[in-house]
Scaffold this active site. Structure first.
Site, PDB file in Angstrom:
ATOM      1  CB  SER A  17      -0.987  -0.008   1.167  1.00  0.00           C
ATOM      2  OG  SER A  17      -1.943  -1.014   0.952  1.00  0.00           O
ATOM      3  CE  LYS A  67      -9.547  -5.630   5.003  1.00  0.00           C
ATOM      4  NZ  LYS A  67      -9.901  -6.249   3.721  1.00  0.00           N
ATOM      5  CG  ASP A 103     -11.659  -5.034   0.186  1.00  0.00           C
ATOM      6  OD1 ASP A 103     -10.635  -4.468  -0.247  1.00  0.00           O
ATOM      7  OD2 ASP A 103     -11.725  -5.558   1.309  1.00  0.00           O
ATOM      8  CB  THR A 156     -18.397 -24.199   5.760  1.00  0.00           C
ATOM      9  OG1 THR A 156     -17.056 -24.554   6.105  1.00  0.00           O
ATOM     10  CG2 THR A 156     -19.345 -24.525   6.890  1.00  0.00           C
TER      11      THR A 156
HETATM   12  P1  ATR Z   1     -11.155 -13.447   3.962  1.00  0.00           P
HETATM   13  O1  ATR Z   1     -11.611 -12.406   4.913  1.00  0.00           O
HETATM   14  O2  ATR Z   1      -9.756 -13.234   3.452  1.00  0.00           O
HETATM   15  O3  ATR Z   1     -12.114 -13.735   2.869  1.00  0.00           O
HETATM   16  P2  ATR Z   1     -12.033 -15.511   5.718  1.00  0.00           P
HETATM   17  O4  ATR Z   1     -13.125 -14.645   6.157  1.00  0.00           O
HETATM   18  O5  ATR Z   1     -11.276 -16.264   6.734  1.00  0.00           O
HETATM   19  O6  ATR Z   1     -10.975 -14.759   4.851  1.00  0.00           O
HETATM   20  O7  ATR Z   1     -12.672 -16.520   4.640  1.00  0.00           O
HETATM   21  C1  ATR Z   1     -12.036 -17.595   4.264  1.00  0.00           C
HETATM   22  C2  ATR Z   1     -12.809 -18.249   3.114  1.00  0.00           C
HETATM   23  O8  ATR Z   1     -11.896 -19.136   2.520  1.00  0.00           O
HETATM   24  C3  ATR Z   1     -13.980 -19.091   3.556  1.00  0.00           C
HETATM   25  O9  ATR Z   1     -14.925 -19.151   2.514  1.00  0.00           O
HETATM   26  C4  ATR Z   1     -13.333 -20.448   3.797  1.00  0.00           C
HETATM   27  O10 ATR Z   1     -14.211 -21.550   3.712  1.00  0.00           O
HETATM   28  P3  ATR Z   1     -15.027 -22.022   5.027  1.00  0.00           P
HETATM   29  O11 ATR Z   1     -16.180 -21.094   5.155  1.00  0.00           O
HETATM   30  O12 ATR Z   1     -15.386 -23.420   4.732  1.00  0.00           O
HETATM   31  O13 ATR Z   1     -14.044 -21.905   6.165  1.00  0.00           O
HETATM   32  C5  ATR Z   1     -12.386 -20.473   2.623  1.00  0.00           C
HETATM   33  N1  ATR Z   1     -11.250 -21.363   2.833  1.00  0.00           N
HETATM   34  C6  ATR Z   1     -10.149 -21.130   3.585  1.00  0.00           C
HETATM   35  N2  ATR Z   1      -9.291 -22.166   3.502  1.00  0.00           N
HETATM   36  C7  ATR Z   1      -9.863 -23.072   2.675  1.00  0.00           C
HETATM   37  C8  ATR Z   1      -9.446 -24.350   2.166  1.00  0.00           C
HETATM   38  N3  ATR Z   1      -8.268 -24.903   2.517  1.00  0.00           N
HETATM   39  N4  ATR Z   1     -10.285 -24.995   1.311  1.00  0.00           N
HETATM   40  C9  ATR Z   1     -11.450 -24.434   0.954  1.00  0.00           C
HETATM   41  N5  ATR Z   1     -11.892 -23.231   1.398  1.00  0.00           N
HETATM   42  C10 ATR Z   1     -11.102 -22.566   2.234  1.00  0.00           C
END
Ligand code: ATR
Length: 279
Positions: A17, A67, A103, A156
């Site tokens: 940034s 955030k 974003d 999920t």
């Molecule tokens: P961000 O704010 O960067 O979007 P976050 O809120 O932690 O990060 O969101 C992570 C997202 O990545 C979620 O959709 C998560 O899926 P889950 O809801 O099942 O946790 C997804 N995610 C993270 N690691 C993952 C993995 N190894 N495989 C599939 N989905 C993943």
């Protein structure tokens, strides 16, 4: 006047940034600074914010893990940021802090810049992979900009359903990742919003794109590496690709616009950022 801008978060030492905003200041013909205010989560956040207030910055960005945590300290929260549930940009007007989320808008600007035909008739079918913070911002922005078909695929499924009902996305189908894989050819734009594919998990697969349609646009918000394995597979399958680092540039463009009123053309910063990321 010289703008005093900055970033709060942790860890932020390697943030791009400052580089982006110093470039934007220069291109806008403005003087100013963009400083890092690293706030260790083990220390008191409210004390940090108190000290930040005293700095009287004109504006600042907020990144992980603050955030959401910043929200109670704001005087006004823009309605888009409120709906997304996170703030990444604060504008200070005479001591009054207003929070925004750039974003979603940044993502959409970057997509339309790369593919100007997107949004001409708003008929595109979107598949968003993930249901976390980044997905919330992107889905909300697509929805309020009139894109009707936005399906969600998430590891999920429940989180996808919660997002669908919270935003009242009546036309949205929520899919599991394996189910999404079976129907990728149905989408015009596929957006990967999870952290899967970042350097640490570069070899992890999220959704296979073997059957993606050739006219589809495949987008990944991960930008380290620049070409993720997801984008690589999309390219091999013949789809068009859209890089994550461009979202970084356009969300910064919008934040800078909120602070200074200047919308700086950043197309030519693209290659310079690629060089930074590759260097
Ligand atoms: P961000 O704010 O960067 O979007 P976050 O809120 O932690 O990060 O969101 C992570 C997202 O990545 C979620 O959709 C998560 O899926 P889950 O809801 O099942 O946790 C997804 N995610 C993270 N690691 C993952 C993995 N190894 N495989 C599939 N989905 C993943």
């Amino acid at each position: 006047m010289a703008y005093r801008l900055g970033l709060i978060g942790y860890p932020i030492k390697h943030s791009l940034s400052p580089w982006i905003h110093q470039n934007l200041l220069q291109k806008a013909g403005l003087s100013g600074t963009y400083e890092l205010y690293e706030m260790n989560p083990r220390e008191s956040f409210s004390d940090h914010i108190k000290q930040l207030k005293e700095q009287k910055l004109d504006g600042f960005n907020i990144t992980v893990p603050y955030k959401q945590k910043i929200m109670p300290y704001l005087d006004v929260i823009d309605k888009e940021a409120e709906a997304i549930g996170a703030v990444n940009t604060v504008v200070n007007q005479n001591g009054k802090w207003t929070g925004y989320n750039t974003d979603g808008v940044g993502y959409l600007r970057s997509l339309v810049e790369a593919y100007p035909e997107v949004g001409q008739d708003k008929k595109e079918r979107f598949l968003v992979i993930g249901a976390g913070g980044a997905a919330r911002a992107i889905i909300y922005t697509l929805f309020i900009n009139g894109f009707a078909t936005i399906d969600i695929a998430n590891r999920t499924e429940k989180s996808g359903h919660l997002l669908k009902s919270e935003y009242a996305l009546d036309l949205t189908t929520v899919l599991s990742l394996p189910d999404a894989e079976q129907v990728v050819e149905n989408y015009d734009v596929i957006i990967q919003t999870t952290s899967v594919g970042m350097k640490s998990t570069a070899s992890d697969a999220i959704v296979s794109l073997k059957s993606v349609a050739e006219k589809s646009i495949v987008s990944d918000i991960v930008y380290q590496p620049l070409t993720t394995s997801f984008l690589q597979e999309a390219r091999t399958s013949g789809a068009r690709i859209h890089y994550g680092h461009t979202m970084l540039l356009y969300q910064a463009q919008y934040a800078f616009e909120l602070w200074t009123g200047n919308r700086v053309e950043i197309k030519e910063m693209n290659q310079a950022l690629v060089n930074q990321l590759e260097g």
